[in-house]
Scaffold this motif. Structure first.
Motif, PDB file in Angstrom:
ATOM      1  N   ARG B  65      -0.373   1.631 -10.303  1.00 40.15           N
ATOM      2  CA  ARG B  65      -1.134   0.763  -9.176  1.00 40.15           C
ATOM      3  C   ARG B  65      -1.788   1.758  -7.976  1.00 40.15           C
ATOM      4  NH1 ARG B  65       4.499  -1.237  -8.412  1.00 40.15           N
ATOM      5  NH2 ARG B  65       4.596   0.787  -9.230  1.00 40.15           N
ATOM      6  N   SER B  66      -1.556   3.065  -8.481  1.00 40.26           N
ATOM      7  CA  SER B  66      -2.300   4.261  -7.388  1.00 40.26           C
ATOM      8  C   SER B  66      -1.638   4.017  -6.110  1.00 40.26           C
ATOM      9  CB  SER B  66      -3.886   4.175  -7.733  1.00 40.26           C
ATOM     10  OG  SER B  66      -4.321   5.487  -7.086  1.00 40.26           O
ATOM     11  N   ILE B  67      -0.239   4.047  -5.841  1.00 39.20           N
ATOM     12  CA  ILE B  67       0.313   3.637  -4.620  1.00 39.20           C
ATOM     13  C   ILE B  67      -0.184   4.832  -3.786  1.00 39.20           C
ATOM     14  CG2 ILE B  67       2.506   3.703  -3.618  1.00 39.20           C
ATOM     15  CD1 ILE B  67       3.476   1.820  -5.646  1.00 39.20           C
ATOM     16  N   GLU B  68      -0.392   5.943  -4.255  1.00 37.10           N
ATOM     17  CA  GLU B  68      -0.767   7.195  -3.374  1.00 37.10           C
ATOM     18  C   GLU B  68      -2.152   7.095  -2.802  1.00 37.10           C
ATOM     19  OE1 GLU B  68      -0.207  10.563  -5.888  1.00 37.10           O
ATOM     20  OE2 GLU B  68       1.942  10.354  -5.990  1.00 37.10           O
ATOM     21  N   LYS B  69      -3.011   6.451  -3.686  1.00 33.12           N
ATOM     22  CA  LYS B  69      -4.422   6.309  -2.953  1.00 33.12           C
ATOM     23  C   LYS B  69      -4.353   5.126  -2.033  1.00 33.12           C
ATOM     24  CE  LYS B  69      -9.047   6.724  -3.598  1.00 33.12           C
ATOM     25  NZ  LYS B  69      -9.758   8.306  -3.544  1.00 33.12           N
ATOM     26  N   MET B  70      -3.612   4.027  -2.450  1.00 35.40           N
ATOM     27  CA  MET B  70      -3.559   3.024  -1.260  1.00 35.40           C
ATOM     28  C   MET B  70      -2.996   3.269  -0.220  1.00 35.40           C
ATOM     29  SD  MET B  70      -1.596  -0.548  -2.738  1.00 35.40           S
ATOM     30  CE  MET B  70      -1.607  -0.423  -4.479  1.00 35.40           C
ATOM     31  N   CYS B  71      -1.954   4.096  -0.113  1.00 38.84           N
ATOM     32  CA  CYS B  71      -1.323   4.652   1.152  1.00 38.84           C
ATOM     33  C   CYS B  71      -2.283   5.301   2.064  1.00 38.84           C
ATOM     34  CB  CYS B  71      -0.055   5.416   0.720  1.00 38.84           C
ATOM     35  SG  CYS B  71       1.124   4.418   0.223  1.00 38.84           S
ATOM     36  N   GLU B  72      -3.203   5.991   1.308  1.00 36.32           N
ATOM     37  CA  GLU B  72      -4.423   6.464   2.228  1.00 36.32           C
ATOM     38  C   GLU B  72      -5.047   5.942   3.243  1.00 36.32           C
ATOM     39  OE1 GLU B  72      -6.899   9.138  -0.142  1.00 36.32           O
ATOM     40  OE2 GLU B  72      -5.106  10.338  -0.841  1.00 36.32           O
ATOM     41  N   SER B  73      -5.026   4.498   3.143  1.00 33.03           N
ATOM     42  CA  SER B  73      -5.789   3.488   3.676  1.00 33.03           C
ATOM     43  C   SER B  73      -4.497   2.430   4.513  1.00 33.03           C
ATOM     44  CB  SER B  73      -6.794   2.677   3.163  1.00 33.03           C
ATOM     45  OG  SER B  73      -6.276   2.235   1.891  1.00 33.03           O
ATOM     46  N   LEU B  74      -3.610   2.784   4.415  1.00 35.87           N
ATOM     47  CA  LEU B  74      -2.419   1.900   5.211  1.00 35.87           C
ATOM     48  C   LEU B  74      -1.809   2.601   6.223  1.00 35.87           C
ATOM     49  CD1 LEU B  74      -0.494   0.665   1.946  1.00 35.87           C
ATOM     50  CD2 LEU B  74      -2.241  -0.570   3.573  1.00 35.87           C
ATOM     51  N   SER B  75      -1.444   2.113   7.381  1.00 37.31           N
ATOM     52  CA  SER B  75      -0.827   2.665   8.452  1.00 37.31           C
ATOM     53  C   SER B  75       0.772   3.072   8.472  1.00 37.31           C
ATOM     54  CB  SER B  75      -0.993   1.820   9.614  1.00 37.31           C
ATOM     55  OG  SER B  75       0.023   0.623   9.653  1.00 37.31           O
ATOM     56  N   TYR B  76       1.100   3.931   9.142  1.00 38.64           N
ATOM     57  CA  TYR B  76       2.509   4.302   9.062  1.00 38.64           C
ATOM     58  C   TYR B  76       3.428   3.171   9.072  1.00 38.64           C
ATOM     59  CZ  TYR B  76       0.622   9.150   9.046  1.00 38.64           C
ATOM     60  OH  TYR B  76      -0.015  10.093   8.748  1.00 38.64           O
ATOM     61  N   ARG B  77       3.287   2.061   9.499  1.00 42.98           N
ATOM     62  CA  ARG B  77       4.237   0.987   9.494  1.00 42.98           C
ATOM     63  C   ARG B  77       3.935   0.153   8.073  1.00 42.98           C
ATOM     64  NH1 ARG B  77       7.024   0.232  13.909  1.00 42.98           N
ATOM     65  NH2 ARG B  77       6.119   0.783  16.007  1.00 42.98           N
ATOM     66  N   GLN B  78       2.877   0.139   7.667  1.00 42.25           N
ATOM     67  CA  GLN B  78       2.427  -0.770   6.313  1.00 42.25           C
ATOM     68  C   GLN B  78       2.877   0.034   5.195  1.00 42.25           C
ATOM     69  OE1 GLN B  78      -1.730  -1.035   7.097  1.00 42.25           O
ATOM     70  NE2 GLN B  78      -1.741  -2.971   7.931  1.00 42.25           N
ATOM     71  N   TYR B  79       2.835   1.331   5.025  1.00 41.53           N
ATOM     72  CA  TYR B  79       2.949   2.004   3.914  1.00 41.53           C
ATOM     73  C   TYR B  79       4.453   1.804   3.500  1.00 41.53           C
ATOM     74  CZ  TYR B  79       5.398   6.378   5.154  1.00 41.53           C
ATOM     75  OH  TYR B  79       6.155   7.467   5.439  1.00 41.53           O
ATOM     76  N   ILE B  80       5.358   1.475   4.137  1.00 48.20           N
ATOM     77  CA  ILE B  80       6.734   1.616   3.732  1.00 48.20           C
ATOM     78  C   ILE B  80       7.014   0.394   2.767  1.00 48.20           C
ATOM     79  CG2 ILE B  80       9.054   0.800   4.532  1.00 48.20           C
ATOM     80  CD1 ILE B  80       8.581   2.311   7.162  1.00 48.20           C
ATOM     81  N   TYR B  81       6.147  -0.632   2.970  1.00 53.26           N
ATOM     82  CA  TYR B  81       6.399  -2.140   2.111  1.00 53.26           C
ATOM     83  C   TYR B  81       5.772  -1.742   0.772  1.00 53.26           C
ATOM     84  CZ  TYR B  81       6.973  -3.525   6.961  1.00 53.26           C
ATOM     85  OH  TYR B  81       7.584  -3.708   8.192  1.00 53.26           O
TER      86      TYR B  81
END
Lengths: 151, 386
Positions: B65-81
């Motif tokens: 799902r390319s979580i690494e790329k996804m996390c680049e646009s998520l905040s530090y509160r969101q990326y945990i989920y």
């Protein structure tokens, strides 16, 4: 071994290395051409004995790519972070998978995601992406009009 | 599937990597992507000589799902989920790694109450994960009953999780600075008076049913041998490496939260075969029980969450945090440019490195032993693909 002792040891192995401190571990900057012989010595040296490569990745800085190797020793319990600055248009670096076998899969992942070519890698094929995938998804300028959701 | 330029050198000869893959009289079979023994969508291309394995070539990416790329646009509160969806059997521990990273970067002091709750949750997750592994691995070997035995105990555990976190699998309970809310009022009672006594009274059944079973022992003893040097070289971690004698428990080496206050043993076996990997996990369940017993009745009063800013901004720099999941060492590597989202994030997942030794440990063995080796590596495919 603490950072100062590591610096002396590493400079003895390769005089051209530069260091950066401030993070959790000592950062070591190495020229990509010097990396392979330096890596062999890191593992072979009895005082350093970096036998555990626990993270291998790449960072796209838009002007250049940086390979990041997290190395640690299971005997002496010290850790360093080695960085190699690569040219963005033709990124080439020597493979280290004959020294640390875990690098074989990690390098294949970096190859497909960033387009870095690993010289002398025994099996440099795409691992996660389909074989006919075009482009390098983890680069910052990657665009995919169909699959990419922009937030 | 390959473009012709990928296969050929400039002088029109085949590139060596493609020659090595296959010889003309090789017999190739595929396991997966849909196969019960792979526990997910893993595709293995296996080259055989008779019944002997010549090469195992994993083909990944079916659940990428390319979580690494996804996390680049998520905040530090969101990326945990998102990380709950990597190794879904260790979701608490994945969340823990992300929360610890943010706390380390921002130098947040976590209240002791939160630290206790987190460690208890981690260990409950580890027990749940090992129970599921035990049942599923026995099922791979042809024994169906253990699966129901394991799920009988695990069911109570998921109910406890549901009470507190609202979810049975992807908990999302940990946040930067502590935990999301106080545990359910029955939490302490259910864990210490219901779950732990139940599990302790049932552990002997597992050993009688599987561990001491002669058919099972014949299938795992000496199968899938991984030496001490190879385990380190392949970057193996967790029970897989500890079965080869490697001291690699992050909870002991680099303790986080209250792991330095509890007494537990790092389970080490030296044989390096499938049986050793099995024994490490079975003994880890007992260690986890002991950790929970030390903590569950001593949870201090106080806040469950430290006060943090609504919008988290990490300082410029690089941060690395590792934790011990049920499968091994999970590393989160964040490159921050000082903004509200990570510039680059890398998840060093334990399954990815553990999978890389599969070809090595099965080479030369019979095809029937592949399932035993693979089962005791405890692969979770979304953790490998990310």
């Amino acid at each position: 071994m603490d950072n100062e002792a590591l610096k002396i040891q590493l400079t003895e192995l390769l005089p051209s290395v530069t260091f950066e401190e401030g993070g959790e571990w000592l950062n070591v900057n190495v020229d990509p051409n010097d990396w392979k012989p330096f890596a062999v010595k890191l593992k072979a040296s009895a005082e350093l004995y970096f036998d555990y490569l626990f993270c291998l990745t790449c960072v796209d800085w838009k002007t250049h790519l940086t390979m990041v190797y997290h190395l640690s020793s299971t005997k002496h319990r010290h850790t360093i972070v080695v960085k190699c600055k690569l040219d963005r248009t033709t990124p080439v670096v020597e493979t280290v998978c004959d020294i640390w076998r875990t690098a074989e899969f990690h390098e294949r992942e970096v190859f497909e995601m960033f387009g870095v070519e690993f010289k002398n890698h025994p099996d440099l094929r795409k691992l996660i992406l389909p074989a006919d995938w075009v482009g390098f998804p983890l680069r910052k300028d990657y665009e995919d009009p169909i699959n990419m959701i922009k937030l | 599937m390959y473009h012709i330029n990928e296969l050929l050198n400039s002088d029109n000869t085949l590139k060596p990597s493609f020659v090595a893959m296959k010889e003309s009289d090789d017999y190739t079979i595929n396991i997966g992507p849909q196969h019960p023994a792979t526990h997910g969508v893993l595709h293995l291309v296996i080259t055989l000589n008779g019944e002997t394995i010549k090469k195992v070539d994993p083909d990944l990416g079916f659940i990428h799902r390319s979580i690494e790329k996804m996390c680049e646009s998520l905040s530090y509160r969101q990326y945990i989920y998102v990380t709950s969806r990597m190794d879904y059997l260790s979701s608490h521990i994945n969340n823990h790694a992300c929360a610890l990273l943010v706390e380390k970067a921002l130098q947040v002091e976590v209240p002791e109450r939160a630290q206790y709750i987190r460690v208890i949750m981690d260990e409950l997750t580890r027990i749940a994960s090992h129970l599921l592994w035990w049942g599923a691995m026995a099922m791979d070997m042809g024994a169906f009953t253990p699966y129901f035995y394991a799920f009988r105990e695990r069911e109570l555990l998921t109910e406890i999780m549901e009470d507190t976190c609202g979810a049975r699998l992807t908990m999302n309970y940990m946040v930067p600075g502590g935990v999301m809310h106080d545990p359910h009022e029955t939490f302490v009672h259910r864990v210490s008076k219901e779950f732990l006594p139940l599990l302790k009274s049932k552990l002997h059944e597992y050993e009688e049913l599987v561990t001491g079973n002669i058919i099972f022992q014949n299938r795992v003893n000496g199968v899938g041998l991984l030496t001490y040097e190879d385990a380190i070289s392949y970057g193996c971690s967790g029970p897989t490496a500890r079965a080869s004698g490697v001291h690699c428990d992050i909870r002991k080496l680099y303790p986080y939260d209250v792991y330095n206050k509890v007494q537990f043993e790092e389970v080490i076996e030296t044989a390096g075969d499938s049986m050793a990997r099995y024994m490490v996990r079975m003994n880890e369940i007992k260690q986890s029980i002991s950790i929970i017993e030390q903590l569950i009745n001593n949870i201090p009063e106080g806040d469950f969450q430290a006060k943090t800013k609504a919008v988290l901004k990490l300082p410029k720099g690089e941060f690395y945090q590792r934790v011990e999941t049920a499968r091994g060492e999970l590393g989160v590597f964040v490159v921050s440019e000082g903004g509200t989202t990570p510039y680059r994030i890398k998840f060093r997942s334990p399954g990815f490195s553990n999978l890389s030794c599969l070809d090595h440990i099965t080479k030369g063995s019979k095809i029937g032993d592949l399932v035993a080796s693979m089962g005791t590596l405890d692969l979770v495919i979304p953790d490998i693909d990310r």
